[in-house]
Design a protein around this motif. Structure first.
Motif, PDB file in Angstrom:
ATOM      1  N   VAL B 143      45.033  54.478  28.044  1.00 45.39           N
ATOM      2  CA  VAL B 143      43.929  54.381  29.265  1.00 45.39           C
ATOM      3  C   VAL B 143      42.742  54.899  28.516  1.00 45.39           C
ATOM      4  O   VAL B 143      41.786  54.348  28.702  1.00 45.39           O
ATOM      5  CB  VAL B 143      44.558  55.308  30.242  1.00 45.39           C
ATOM      6  N   ARG B 155      45.104  44.356  26.141  1.00 45.80           N
ATOM      7  CA  ARG B 155      44.242  44.755  27.324  1.00 45.80           C
ATOM      8  C   ARG B 155      42.863  44.155  26.984  1.00 45.80           C
ATOM      9  O   ARG B 155      42.142  43.427  27.735  1.00 45.80           O
ATOM     10  CB  ARG B 155      43.802  46.313  27.598  1.00 45.80           C
ATOM     11  N   LEU B 158      42.701  40.315  27.551  1.00 50.06           N
ATOM     12  CA  LEU B 158      42.753  39.888  29.042  1.00 50.06           C
ATOM     13  C   LEU B 158      41.474  40.182  29.511  1.00 50.06           C
ATOM     14  O   LEU B 158      40.958  39.241  30.238  1.00 50.06           O
ATOM     15  CB  LEU B 158      43.797  40.527  29.656  1.00 50.06           C
ATOM     16  N   GLU B 159      40.598  41.168  29.066  1.00 47.79           N
ATOM     17  CA  GLU B 159      39.223  41.422  29.386  1.00 47.79           C
ATOM     18  C   GLU B 159      38.453  40.414  29.097  1.00 47.79           C
ATOM     19  O   GLU B 159      37.667  39.813  29.500  1.00 47.79           O
ATOM     20  CB  GLU B 159      38.802  42.828  29.026  1.00 47.79           C
ATOM     21  N   GLU B 187      42.336  35.714  39.218  1.00 51.53           N
ATOM     22  CA  GLU B 187      43.153  36.776  40.026  1.00 51.53           C
ATOM     23  C   GLU B 187      44.398  37.258  39.480  1.00 51.53           C
ATOM     24  O   GLU B 187      44.826  38.346  39.580  1.00 51.53           O
ATOM     25  CB  GLU B 187      43.092  36.102  41.528  1.00 51.53           C
ATOM     26  N   VAL B 189      45.282  37.171  36.319  1.00 51.35           N
ATOM     27  CA  VAL B 189      45.351  37.663  35.105  1.00 51.35           C
ATOM     28  C   VAL B 189      45.069  39.386  35.687  1.00 51.35           C
ATOM     29  O   VAL B 189      45.645  40.177  35.021  1.00 51.35           O
ATOM     30  CB  VAL B 189      43.950  37.388  34.280  1.00 51.35           C
ATOM     31  N   VAL B 190      44.119  39.483  36.574  1.00 54.63           N
ATOM     32  CA  VAL B 190      43.965  40.876  37.018  1.00 54.63           C
ATOM     33  C   VAL B 190      45.160  41.480  37.796  1.00 54.63           C
ATOM     34  O   VAL B 190      45.465  42.782  37.485  1.00 54.63           O
ATOM     35  CB  VAL B 190      42.659  40.810  38.244  1.00 54.63           C
ATOM     36  N   ALA B 193      47.317  42.555  35.074  1.00 48.09           N
ATOM     37  CA  ALA B 193      46.949  43.673  34.293  1.00 48.09           C
ATOM     38  C   ALA B 193      46.985  45.094  35.062  1.00 48.09           C
ATOM     39  O   ALA B 193      47.513  46.148  34.518  1.00 48.09           O
ATOM     40  CB  ALA B 193      45.366  43.557  33.855  1.00 48.09           C
ATOM     41  N   HIS B 194      46.917  45.081  36.300  1.00 44.66           N
ATOM     42  CA  HIS B 194      46.940  46.245  37.141  1.00 44.66           C
ATOM     43  C   HIS B 194      48.439  46.550  37.325  1.00 44.66           C
ATOM     44  O   HIS B 194      48.895  47.751  37.531  1.00 44.66           O
ATOM     45  CB  HIS B 194      46.495  45.995  38.502  1.00 44.66           C
TER      46      HIS B 194
END
Lengths: 294, 294
Positions: B143, B155, B158-159, B187, B189-190, B193-194
């Motif tokens: 994180v 990460r 994906l960003e 949407e 991908v997000v 990721a979450h």
């Protein structure tokens, strides 16, 4: 009843409504709970109608008029799947138009003009209107998006503070303050970060701007990184004749001095807020209806 | 029974043990479940002892010897609070020495020599031994840390893919592949990721290195950013006479070509793995005991 309409800002924290006449004059306002149509359509409906009824009562009008007046509702998720259409058909208004939160924010800030808005709070998102056509970028949440958000600023600060603790990158008065807050124990910073939601990280954004203004090297670097992300996003939307850029949200003022010169030159104050945007669209709906009836 | 000892790698996925004689020769090995002493001390104890008993059986020795032989256990969390001491006093071995996972990794890679190790897998962490003194940096989780980890690489990808979708930053063959994997829907991908844990993000690291080797601009940029983080961390540990740097973990080979020239010149192959490190320390413990008894 052709002379009144209702504009509603259906927000994730609360709903705000305004009753207006055909000149856009606000006769009364109302406020109720949240509208999160993606996660809770039923309570969103209840809160939207409640805010409208309160607005009618505050205007000295009969709350039962909700069943006859036209209304414009701006809310997040209106463009996702068929959520907007489902809300539109379930609402009890005379006629309802459901648009995105971006649409009313844009209308509030720019009126009918073309331009760009960038909103910087816990998240960050950009929208543009060019030749009347609206489109947007960003707003993908803080895990892999929202690069200029308060949440990302705060997350960056904690990351930089632990790197400074490890002597990998430079310490600064700000990283010293942060490490002191956590008893100079990186384990505690990590624990906090893993338990934190975007708003918890975003609480650090005021102190970052405060220290950046005092030339703290780490704070300046964090803000510059976010400002570069803003520059890239504005450039992705910008076109040669774009008349103005409006910054919205809690961090809008703080970011102003950090923007690229080309964008600074286009900065304009928002004409009004999101509720003003919903109200303006409600006036249009009212005049359209009067036109079609006349 | 002075002639045997047990070395144990108490890992987060499984425990591996080896029975050795006083020359360090491995007579038998064993394997059992995970040791996570911070979250589950009781089962860690059971698995550590089980791996040791298996190693004794595999060496043709009586498993009941666990109660008499000296053992060295390397495990994460041994330096947190009093967890190491609690484990040490609860273990049934003749005498037990509990050290950190970093200590056995360093011993395995460097033997008794000074030097630096950098481990790059789902996470990333660095340790050094200088004049016999061990210290470490990094390893703070994905994180706000682990800047060169597989999790951070994934990460970042994906960003960058969502930024490319928004046309904020450049697209590349790799970002096209990623967006296609998610039906070209940011949407999705997000959402991924979450819901993702570090290992879910880390699954993208092989494809990032693969595309970077083919000069994909986004992949190269992601790897360069991570390599810069490695450079900064190695520089924070490095001293003029440092004899060697060993890279460990699943991404060690992939990072080699991307390192700074100064660090490349110091690269050395690890002498052995973490279990070898535990075994070497067990030999020392055995010889110490024989010495004190003789």
């Amino acid at each position: 009843m052709g002379q009144f309409a209702i504009g509603i800002d259906g927000g994730g924290t609360n709903c705000r409504a305004a009753v207006i006449d055909s000149t856009g004059k606000i006769l009364g306002t109302g406020k109720s709970g949240a509208a999160n149509i993606l996660s809770d359509l039923e309570n969103s409906l209840i809160n939207i109608v409640e805010a409208a009824r309160q607005a009618l009562a505050s205007a000295g009008l009969d709350p039962e008029l909700v069943g006859r007046l036209p209304a414009v509702i701006g809310t997040a998720g209106a463009n996702v799947g068929n959520y907007g259409k489902r809300l539109e058909s379930a609402l009890p208004f005379g006629n309802s138009r459901v648009v995105t939160d971006a649409t009313i924010a844009l209308q509030g800030a720019l009126g009918d003009a073309d331009g760009i808005i960038g909103a910087f709070g816990t998240g960050s998102v950009y929208n543009a209107r060019r030749d009347g056509k609206i489109w947007g970028i960003g707003g993908w949440g803080f895990v892999i998006g929202d690069q200029a958000s308060g949440a990302r600023l705060g997350r960056d600060l904690l990351e930089r503070s632990v790197l400074a603790y490890d002597r990998v990158t430079t310490t600064s008065p700000l990283t010293d303050v942060i490490m002191a807050e956590f008893g100079n124990d990186p384990e505690r910073v990590v624990e906090f970060a893993h338990a934190s939601k975007p708003k918890d990280f975003a609480r650090y954004s005021p102190v970052i701007f405060e220290y950046a203004a005092m030339n703290d090297v780490v704070a300046m670097d964090i803000v510059r990184t976010a400002a570069t992300a803003i520059t890239e996003s504005l450039d992705a939307l910008l076109w040669p004749e774009c008349p103005s850029i409006c910054l919205l949200g809690g961090l809008a003022q703080a970011y102003r001095p950090w923007l690229d010169t080309r964008h600074k030159a286009l900065l304009a104050e928002p004409k009004g807020d999101v509720l003003r945007g919903a109200v303006e669209l409600a006036v249009k709906l009212l005049l359209d209806r009067e036109g079609s009836q006349g």
